[in-house]
Design a protein around this motif. Sequence first.
Motif, PDB file in Angstrom:
ATOM      1  N   LEU A1167      36.963  36.748  44.534  1.00 14.13           N
ATOM      2  CA  LEU A1167      36.898  35.238  44.042  1.00 14.13           C
ATOM      3  C   LEU A1167      37.327  35.546  42.394  1.00 14.13           C
ATOM      4  O   LEU A1167      38.221  34.620  42.105  1.00 14.13           O
ATOM      5  N   ARG A1168      36.955  36.501  41.669  1.00 13.33           N
ATOM      6  CA  ARG A1168      37.359  36.641  40.354  1.00 13.33           C
ATOM      7  C   ARG A1168      38.892  36.983  40.315  1.00 13.33           C
ATOM      8  O   ARG A1168      39.536  36.344  39.339  1.00 13.33           O
ATOM      9  N   ASN A1169      39.307  37.818  41.325  1.00  8.43           N
ATOM     10  CA  ASN A1169      41.053  37.865  41.259  1.00  8.43           C
ATOM     11  C   ASN A1169      41.766  36.514  41.646  1.00  8.43           C
ATOM     12  O   ASN A1169      42.806  36.168  40.928  1.00  8.43           O
ATOM     13  N   GLU A1170      41.126  35.814  42.670  1.00  5.46           N
ATOM     14  CA  GLU A1170      41.733  34.598  42.854  1.00  5.46           C
ATOM     15  C   GLU A1170      42.007  33.790  41.718  1.00  5.46           C
ATOM     16  O   GLU A1170      42.722  32.998  41.516  1.00  5.46           O
ATOM     17  N   LEU A1171      40.653  33.537  41.048  1.00  2.00           N
ATOM     18  CA  LEU A1171      40.641  32.822  39.774  1.00  2.00           C
ATOM     19  C   LEU A1171      41.430  33.159  38.816  1.00  2.00           C
ATOM     20  O   LEU A1171      42.256  32.343  38.226  1.00  2.00           O
ATOM     21  N   GLU A1172      41.573  34.327  38.412  1.00  2.00           N
ATOM     22  CA  GLU A1172      42.396  34.956  37.448  1.00  2.00           C
ATOM     23  C   GLU A1172      43.904  34.783  37.763  1.00  2.00           C
ATOM     24  O   GLU A1172      44.850  34.180  37.062  1.00  2.00           O
ATOM     25  N   ASN A1173      44.305  34.800  39.294  1.00  3.85           N
ATOM     26  CA  ASN A1173      45.666  34.411  39.819  1.00  3.85           C
ATOM     27  C   ASN A1173      45.869  33.098  39.527  1.00  3.85           C
ATOM     28  O   ASN A1173      47.147  32.652  39.089  1.00  3.85           O
ATOM     29  N   LYS A1174      44.902  32.023  39.851  1.00  7.66           N
ATOM     30  CA  LYS A1174      45.107  30.631  39.758  1.00  7.66           C
ATOM     31  C   LYS A1174      45.487  30.257  38.075  1.00  7.66           C
ATOM     32  O   LYS A1174      46.172  29.689  37.780  1.00  7.66           O
TER      33      LYS A1174
END
Length: 1294
Positions: A1167-1174
């Motif tokens: 989730l943290r990676n997806e948030l950073e990607n977004k």
Amino acid sequence: MAASELYTKSARVWIPDAEEVWKSAELTKDYKNGEASLQLMLEDGKVIEHKLDPKTKNLPYLRNPDILVGENDLTALSYLHEPAVLHNLKVRFIDSKLIYTYCGIVLVAINPYENLPIYGTDIINAYSGQNMGDMDPHIFAVAEEAYKQMARDERNQSIIVSGESGAGKTVSAKYAMRYFATVSGSASEANVEEKVLASNPIMEAIGNAKTTRNDNSSRFGKYIEIGFDNRYRIIGANMRTYLLEKSRVVFQADEERNYHVFYQLCASAHLPEFKNLRLSSANDFLYTRQGRSPVIEGVDDTKELCTTRHAFTLLGINESYQMGLFQVLAAILHLGNVEIKDRDADSSLIAPNNRHLTAFCELVGVTYQDMSQWLCHRKLKTANETYVKPLPRLQATNARDALSKHIYAKLFNWIVEHVNKALVTNVKQHSFIGVLDIYGFETFEINSFEQFCINYANEKLQQQFNMHVFKLEQEEYMKEQIPWTLIDFYDNQPCINLIEAKMGILDLLDEECKMPKGSDDSWAQKLYNTHLKTCSLFEKPRMSNRAFIIQHFADKVEYQCDGFLEKNKDTVNAEQINVLKASKFDLLVELFRDEEKATSPTGQTPGTGGRTRLSIKPDKGRDTSSKEHKKTVGCQFRNSLQMLMETLNATTPHYVRCIKPNDFKMAFSFDPKRAVQQLRACGVLETIRISAAGFPSRWTYQEFFSRYRVLMKQKDVLADKKMTCRNVLEKLVQDKDKYQFGKTKIFFRAGQVAYLEKLRADKLRAACIRIQKTIRCWLARKKYLRKRSAAITIQRFTRGYQARCLAKFMRRTQAATIIQKYQRMCVERKRYRQKQAAALAMQTILRAYMARQKYQALLREHKAVIIQKFIRGWLARCWYKRCLEAIVYLQCCIRRMRAKRELKKLKIEARSVEHFKKLNKGMENKIMQLQRKIDEQNKDNRLINEKLVSLESSYSTESERMRSELNRLRGAEEDAKNKTNQVSSLLEELERLKKELSTTQQEKKTIEDWAQTYRDEMEKMVSELKDQNGTLKKEKDDLNRMIQEQSQQMTEKMARAIVLETQQLETDLNEERSRYQNLLTEHLRLEEKYDDLKEEMALSSSVSKPGHRRTDSTHSSNESEYTYNSEYTDLEEGSRAREDVTRGMDTSLTLKLQKRVTELEQEKQSLRNELENKEDQFQRARARDDAEFKKARGAELEYESLKRQELESENKKLKHDLAEMRKSLLSDAATGAGAPGSPAYKVLLDQLNASCEELEVRKEEVLMSVSSWSASWTKVKSKLQHATVPPLASSKIQ
């Protein structure tokens, strides 16, 4: 002693080498008579076998002892030969940076190609008054010797400076003259020494040039006599010149230049005083651009010209004469640019009004017609008649070049003559010192007449040099009362006879020049027939019939016969000379003026005192100019050379031989090949050979006694050192011919000093060996005693040290046993505790990992649901936006297609007047109304004008009638008196006429009022046009404001969308954080539960801890180790049992917790990676959209500014047109010029039509720009909407 006895082991010799000329080697074994080779080792360690010549059996040259290497006088060397001379010069030049070396009476000067600080006033003062051998070799030492001998012997002196081009002859002569000027001073206040030195820059400017070998090469020889009075102070000077290289004026080889003065003038052409010379860059003139090297690095030609002009002024040549000289030099340059063209095969012509020939004629003061005529023609005289013959282009070109060379030679001689006049004084000359700066021996690939004359002069100088050296040798022997025999030396008299004797080369050349059809080929055949079989020094090349070879003293030289006759005759067209003599230019006439008698260049008249001087110029006191050139160049040169030799023979010569170390002008770089070639050519090696033929090595008795005292026994030393030296030499050298005893010196043959040095070295070597033997014995015994005492001391201390070490070892062994016992116990306890802690850590990590895994799985499922929700919504929005874009795009395409069709129709209709009227109905109606009103007004105006004209005509006729009536009434005045009854009727008639006149005045006023009304209407119409223009401006401003509002709305809309998206992302992030906190709380709770369970297990265990059984200290270390190991084994078994029990109870729970923790951690990380990607995607999209928006906005603003500028320019144009129309209406309103068909009306109508057309075009452009801006903004909006929600991977959507 035989010479072969010197070739022993370790003796050093010289062997020939192709690259270094001579290479040093050392004998590896003794040489025995009869052997055919020598075993040598080179300096690089290579061993070779040197084979001797089977015919001559000549051994290689021996090297001099090291003590003699670097001697400042080559004649002091023991072995005098070519390799010794070359090596000594190289060592002094390269290692010691010394450029001067004596070779007997000759000073060898090597050009360093670098400015050295050895020519200052302090150096001059240091050499002043010193003997020649007291100080290091120097040009000042030679000058001081000449000055001293002149004062001591009262005999004239000469310093002969020779060498090839680039060797430094001119500089050496200049420094010698500077020495004389500094040491002697002048006898008057006229600063004669400064004038003598000032002649150098003048002669360098007009006689020096750049060659491939030298940047400042003297192209002529000169002999300067510096005169002194009875107190040996300078009183004046005289200069003689020899063989100026005139061909350089018209031709230069590659990388060479003409004489410096031409380039100095071209570089100074911008000066105001040189404007009338019509000069430009040196590349613009044929005579200065052939070498393609117009600039010398580091030389400023403009400054050099200033130095030359200053020298002219110092020598008394005023400014007018200087400008005249420069005028003649500029004329030579222009003459070289005169282009001669072919008229036919046998004639040539010069184009009329040739600008260079015009400039030449104006500069020298001759007529253009005469000069162009005689440049292309020549006059031939026969016994009975004279006729003019045209010249082919090649001959005409050669005649032009010959004239240029002749003018320059005349100018050169004139300058030399005036320099001599400036240097002469009325003080009686007591003696003089001559400085001869003359060219050295020259040999090139192609040798011509100039090289022949130069080498002929060097043959004469070499003969004089040999005779002088031979004479000095004889004087030395006679002074020391030594019996001497004739020394065989090379006599070059046969070579001189070949050149200058009767039926010699010069004689045959002069004879061929007198022949009517003489040619170079016929002259060559005469040479072959005369000398080929009779003279061994003359040879014929195998592959040529137009060349010959002469064996000079330095080398064989092959001369090409081409051009010998032409250069020897040095013919110039007499008619050209006559044209120049008729010049209006005074200086040119002076150059060609015939002298009544031959005078010396000094201009000294008989009876003024001083010694008689030799004339070096040919006799000019002849009747006609045609006889002036009868004497050939070779004959003149031979006569001047003979006078030079007579002068040198009447003086005491001093020789300076200049050597050029390399051909690349590199500082302190020595090329042995070039150096040997010049040493052979300049006579240095001949001096060495003459010295070596006699007794070259000379020692005084005191020097010999001091040097070779070691070879004498105590009983041989007598009070008389002369007798002592005689006795010792008779014992050491058996051959009495190898030495001679003089009054003050001992004379040795070549090699004897080296032999004595060998004996001295052997004696010193034997003494050294004996001293070494004794010293080494004493040192060895002293060293042995010192070592023995040291050994006893070392043994005593070593034994005590060993006893102490043994006791210390025993104590340490006992202590080590105790330390081992306790240390092993410590290690085992520490190892157990480490394993226990590791097990606990592993359990903790595993359980945490499982808990995180479970948490991440739950979190991943929850986030997947959220992502699916947003993805489905995003897909629906994307589908909607794509549909919307497609619909908008279709609408745009259809509208664009319709607009194109409509535009096409409009463009077709725009060409007709009907369409123009249709588009501008309102304006047309106004214009039509105005036109109808104008037509009506014009019609009324016309009627009124006609009526006014008729009234004026009737008024004029009535006036005439009234005048005639008045006249009649005046005539009948007398009758009126009689007819008083007619007065009343006449008064009534008069009143009626007055009424008619007032009526006419009212009608005129009405017409003026109508004109004023018409003018007001025109101004009103102009104001309406201004209002329309203002309306257009207002529409333009509205459009701009609308565009700005749209852009602001788009910016705000984008900002709102970005804020909403940011808020949504922050909301999702907060939700994820809250979920993560809940999972973390649950994880902590599970860990606490796990700790509680572990404590309960620890309490439930009832296994007792093992104790430590102590043993007696007297037991061995093996027993203690066994006991400790057994205890550790029991302890380890107990811990394993406890771990098995705990593992059985907690394994299932621990694994579940660890799995859950691992899942939670993975889910959190994803989730943290997806948030950073977004966030990254959103930032990139936002930055890209901002950039596109700024770019589009910049382009739109730029386009708007351009359109605004165009509209403002159009408005200015309309205002200008309205102003013109107003002026025309105001000027022509009174005369009715505003009627239809008048010029003002046409101008107004044309301007209205043009403004209407321009208005429609601007409207169309505004509509098109608005449509294009709206389409571009639609695309920008769609891109921004697409960029707000970045796409996700398909795997995550699933």
